[in-house]
Design a protein around this motif. Structure first.
Motif, PDB file in Angstrom:
ATOM      1  N   VAL A  93       0.845  -1.193   0.000  1.00 30.34           N
ATOM      2  CA  VAL A  93       0.000   0.000   0.000  1.00 30.34           C
ATOM      3  C   VAL A  93       0.879   1.240   0.000  1.00 30.34           C
ATOM      4  O   VAL A  93       1.938   1.271   0.647  1.00 30.34           O
ATOM      5  CB  VAL A  93      -0.945   0.026   1.227  1.00 30.34           C
ATOM      6  N   CYS A 105       0.622   5.222   1.066  1.00 37.45           N
ATOM      7  CA  CYS A 105      -0.171   6.186   1.840  1.00 37.45           C
ATOM      8  C   CYS A 105       0.534   7.538   1.812  1.00 37.45           C
ATOM      9  O   CYS A 105       1.755   7.612   1.915  1.00 37.45           O
ATOM     10  CB  CYS A 105      -0.333   5.725   3.288  1.00 37.45           C
ATOM     11  N   ASP A 130       0.998  11.449   3.482  1.00 37.70           N
ATOM     12  CA  ASP A 130       0.910  12.092   4.798  1.00 37.70           C
ATOM     13  C   ASP A 130      -0.022  13.288   4.784  1.00 37.70           C
ATOM     14  O   ASP A 130      -0.719  13.548   5.763  1.00 37.70           O
ATOM     15  CB  ASP A 130       2.301  12.543   5.259  1.00 37.70           C
ATOM     16  N   ASN A 181     -10.063  13.625   2.867  1.00 42.51           N
ATOM     17  CA  ASN A 181      -9.128  12.499   2.857  1.00 42.51           C
ATOM     18  C   ASN A 181      -8.525  12.287   1.469  1.00 42.51           C
ATOM     19  O   ASN A 181      -8.308  11.155   1.038  1.00 42.51           O
ATOM     20  CB  ASN A 181      -9.828  11.225   3.340  1.00 42.51           C
ATOM     21  N   GLY A 202       5.087  10.452   2.142  1.00 45.48           N
ATOM     22  CA  GLY A 202       4.196   9.348   2.461  1.00 45.48           C
ATOM     23  C   GLY A 202       4.981   8.119   2.873  1.00 45.48           C
ATOM     24  O   GLY A 202       6.177   8.181   3.176  1.00 45.48           O
ATOM     25  N   ARG A 203       4.301   6.977   2.879  1.00 46.45           N
ATOM     26  CA  ARG A 203       4.897   5.718   3.307  1.00 46.45           C
ATOM     27  C   ARG A 203       4.430   4.590   2.400  1.00 46.45           C
ATOM     28  O   ARG A 203       3.288   4.602   1.932  1.00 46.45           O
ATOM     29  CB  ARG A 203       4.509   5.398   4.747  1.00 46.45           C
ATOM     30  N   GLU A 248       7.107  -0.386   7.201  1.00 42.87           N
ATOM     31  CA  GLU A 248       6.852   0.920   6.591  1.00 42.87           C
ATOM     32  C   GLU A 248       8.163   1.537   6.109  1.00 42.87           C
ATOM     33  O   GLU A 248       9.178   1.477   6.803  1.00 42.87           O
ATOM     34  CB  GLU A 248       6.180   1.872   7.594  1.00 42.87           C
ATOM     35  N   LYS A 293      -0.921   4.726  -6.685  1.00 42.18           N
ATOM     36  CA  LYS A 293      -1.822   5.607  -5.933  1.00 42.18           C
ATOM     37  C   LYS A 293      -1.729   7.007  -6.518  1.00 42.18           C
ATOM     38  O   LYS A 293      -0.646   7.578  -6.629  1.00 42.18           O
ATOM     39  CB  LYS A 293      -1.430   5.630  -4.456  1.00 42.18           C
TER      40      LYS A 293
END
Length: 413
Positions: free
Chosen positions: A10, A12, A14, A20, A32-33, A111, A154
């Motif tokens: 995934v 993600c 920050d 959202n 992000g991560r 992560e 993403k």
């Protein structure tokens, strides 16, 4: 030996807005991560991320010859705004070194942080249209020995800010048009239309105040209307394709022959729409307010006022008079002002002047007495004014002059 398994991969971000959604603009830092959920023991060669931003246009044109298609022409263009790569696990393999360095991930969540800067340049706003789009995304790729790579993508949103608080976008927009209807040899009276709006720049969620005047001198019953239109223009290989759609509308009352109708600030609400895109070489998104008169059985009389859909709303700046009055109201004024000090309180006495002269005539001055000496010198400046005399101190030649008496500043000498 039982190999481990990658359960999830995934990406993600920050920075998220209230909905959202990762939202950025040119020059911002994107961080992000990458989260990996592992079951068992997983050997990883590399974990790479790639950030891309591309504006792309594509459409097809065909010409038919009878029942057959003569030819089909594809129009495709692409512009790159962002291209960034980084390695989070492992290193790039050297061709001279056949050995591979593997990283072992045990059971659990892992992560890996990433960050990069968006270019310090005007970026095209994220957009999805029928014949083109502007997209930004981050792709993570996990490579393992003898296995297919695991990939995840993403997207994030980029807004090129448009501040409507500029003189150009705050200028009023207005126009006037008229039209005469005719049928064969009979001509009816004209239909006139005039419209005005307060400014050119707006943001989604606002309402446009429309001031309009319609006069119907024709023999037909007409109806004034207004629409907010979005025009999408796509460019590729020297050609352009345009698509127009209506995003909001309102209507007035029917207007019979010989009547007129006025709109004194009729409101048209702006729904959530994409901001204007004015700097992209492939895609252009523009807006306009079209105020028109719907004429049954004839061409409509329309008036188009250009708009710019911005991202920074209008600043409510109070007037200077209001700001000053509000500031003054917060000041607490005394009931009665204090009286100024009398001049006699500031005059030094004879003893103080003598003490000052004695200190000045001394051979040395201690550092401890420097503060006291400075205080006496300061007070010494406040001497009484000279005595008043009506005799001219600068008489002309031949005139008798009376000497003006003055006090001796140093009587001890």
């Amino acid at each position: 030996m039982v190999l481990g398994k990658v359960k999830t991969l995934v990406v993600c971000f920050d920075c998220l807005n209230d909905n959202n959604i990762p939202l950025y603009s040119g020059g911002d830092s994107v961080s992000g991560r990458v989260i990996i959920d592992v079951a068992g023991e997983v050997r990883v060669k590399t974990l790479n991320i790639t950030a891309r931003g591309i504006a792309k246009v594509r459409w097809t044109e065909s010409r038919n010859a009878g029942a057959n298609t003569a030819y089909t022409q594809n129009y495709t263009e692409e512009v790159e705004y962002l291209n960034h790569s980084d390695t989070l696990i492992g290193e790039e393999r050297d061709e001279d070194s056949p050995e591979e360095t593997l990283t072992v991930l045990n059971t659990g969540l892992h992560e890996f942080a990433f960050s990069f800067l968006l270019p310090q340049m005007p970026l095209a706003t994220s957009f999805e249209g029928k014949h083109g789009s502007v997209r930004y995304w981050v792709r993570a790729e996990l490579y393992r020995p003898w296995l297919l790579p695991v990939r995840v993508k993403k997207e994030f949103t980029v807004f090129e800010h448009i501040d409507i608080n500029t003189p150009l976008l705050l200028a009023p927009q207005a126009g006037t048009k008229d039209k005469t209807l005719c049928c064969w040899f009979c001509a009816s009276g004209p239909i006139s239309l005039s419209a005005k709006i307060e400014r050119k720049g707006y943001t989604p969620g606002e309402s446009i105040q429309i001031f309009a005047e319609v006069e119907n001198c024709s023999s037909r019953v007409v109806m004034p209307k207004a629409t907010l239109c979005q025009t999408q223009t796509y460019f590729a290989k020297g050609k352009a394709r345009q698509l127009q759609q209506q995003v909001a509308a309102l209507r007035g009352d029917s207007l019979p022959q010989g009547k007129s109708q006025s709109w004194d600030g009729k409101l048209l609400h702006i729904p959530p729409v994409s901001p204007s895109i004015l700097d992209c070489p492939l895609i252009r998104v523009e807006y306009s307010l079209v105020v028109y008169v719907d004429i049954p059985g004839g061409l409509n009389l329309s008036l188009s006022l250009p708009l710019v859909m911005g991202t920074i709303p209008l600043h409510a700046v109070p007037s200077r008079t209001n700001s000053i009055s509000s500031y003054c109201s917060t000041i607490s004024w005394p009931d009665r002002p204090e009286a100024p000090p009398s001049y006699s309180d500031l005059v030094v006495t004879e003893e103080q002047r003598r003490g000052c002269l004695q200190r000045c005539e001394g051979s040395q001055v201690n550092e401890e007495d420097h503060g006291t000496l400075h205080a006496y010198i300061t007070e010494f400046r406040y001497q009484p004014p000279p005595l008043y005399s009506e005799v001219d101190p600068n008489p002309e030649p031949g005139c008798v002059t009376q000497e003006v008496s003055r006090p001796d500043p140093c009587p001890s000498r």
